[in-house]
Design an enzyme around this catalytic site. Structure first.
Site, PDB file in Angstrom:
ATOM      1  N   ASP A  35       1.618 -25.324  -9.464  1.00  0.00           N
ATOM      2  CA  ASP A  35       1.261 -24.283 -10.421  1.00  0.00           C
ATOM      3  C   ASP A  35       0.554 -24.885 -11.639  1.00  0.00           C
ATOM      4  OD1 ASP A  35       2.420 -22.523  -8.711  1.00  0.00           O
ATOM      5  OD2 ASP A  35       4.261 -22.275  -9.853  1.00  0.00           O
TER       6      ASP A  35
ATOM      7  N   CYS B 242       5.148 -28.062  -7.608  1.00  0.00           N
ATOM      8  CA  CYS B 242       4.791 -26.815  -6.926  1.00  0.00           C
ATOM      9  C   CYS B 242       3.299 -26.514  -6.946  1.00  0.00           C
ATOM     10  CB  CYS B 242       5.526 -25.652  -7.589  1.00  0.00           C
ATOM     11  SG  CYS B 242       5.051 -25.446  -9.313  1.00  0.00           S
TER      12      CYS B 242
ATOM     13  N   CYS C 229       4.724 -19.366 -11.180  1.00  0.00           N
ATOM     14  CA  CYS C 229       5.862 -18.499 -10.867  1.00  0.00           C
ATOM     15  C   CYS C 229       6.333 -17.724 -12.102  1.00  0.00           C
ATOM     16  CB  CYS C 229       7.003 -19.340 -10.322  1.00  0.00           C
ATOM     17  SG  CYS C 229       7.785 -20.334 -11.610  1.00  0.00           S
TER      18      CYS C 229
ATOM     19  N   CYS D  65       9.783 -25.673 -14.219  1.00  0.00           N
ATOM     20  CA  CYS D  65       8.793 -24.743 -14.760  1.00  0.00           C
ATOM     21  C   CYS D  65       8.762 -24.834 -16.289  1.00  0.00           C
ATOM     22  CB  CYS D  65       9.112 -23.319 -14.317  1.00  0.00           C
ATOM     23  SG  CYS D  65       9.578 -23.193 -12.570  1.00  0.00           S
TER      24      CYS D  65
HETATM   25 FE1  FES Z   1       5.807 -23.707 -10.017  1.00  0.00          FE
HETATM   26 FE2  FES Z   1       7.699 -22.528 -11.384  1.00  0.00          FE
HETATM   27  S1  FES Z   1       7.646 -22.852  -9.238  1.00  0.00           S
HETATM   28  S2  FES Z   1       5.971 -23.561 -12.157  1.00  0.00           S
END
Ligand code: FES
Length: 146
Positions: free
Chosen positions: A35, A33, A58, A102
């Protein structure tokens, strides 16, 4: 969608921030993602005495890092290394399947921080995928959940 424990950590995250005098810092990004999670640790002897996080991601990633930083405090480096993402998910009372990655970010950020500490001490970095049963020295064992 989220358990009460997850919601509590989302609305009231623990251990947010950075340790100015950190002994190890780990920053990882999720290929799934994009992140980013950054965890800093304080180490005394062989024990993690403090851990903080900054997560640009997230809600599940914030809950995972909040829980994981609490879980490693007081643990030896090997014990902290052995914490799997499944352990984090269990402690949170579960995560939706689409959010399990995550929790992997939290596990990897802790491991990256431990390896940063080890490198600063002139020690070899442990293999990121190892389970920790051998202190990350490379027995080849891997946790079921990666
Ligand atoms: Fe990216 Fe949760 S969707 S860390």
């Amino acid at each position: 969608m989220y358990t009460d424990v997850v919601m509590e950590h989302i609305t009231n995250p623990q251990n947010v921030g950075e340790l100015a005098d950190a002994d190890g810092v780990g920053e990882v990004g999720s290929p799934a993602c994009g992140d980013i999670m950054r965890i800093s640790i304080k180490v005394e002897g062989d024990r993690i005495t403090d851990a903080r996080f900054r997560t640009f991601g997230c809600a599940a990633a914030i809950a995972s890092s909040s829980m994981a930083t609490g879980m490693v405090r007081g643990k030896s480096l090997i014990e902290a290394w052995a914490i799997s993402n499944a352990d984090v998910v269990d402690a949170l009372g579960g995560l939706p399947p689409a959010k399990v990655h995550c929790s992997v970010l939290a596990r990897d950020a802790i491991r990256a921080a431990i390896n940063d500490y080890r490198t600063r001490q002139g020690l070899d970095a442990w293999e990121m995928g190892s389970c920790g049963c051998c202190g990350g020295s490379g027995c080849g064992s891997r946790p079921e959940n990666g």
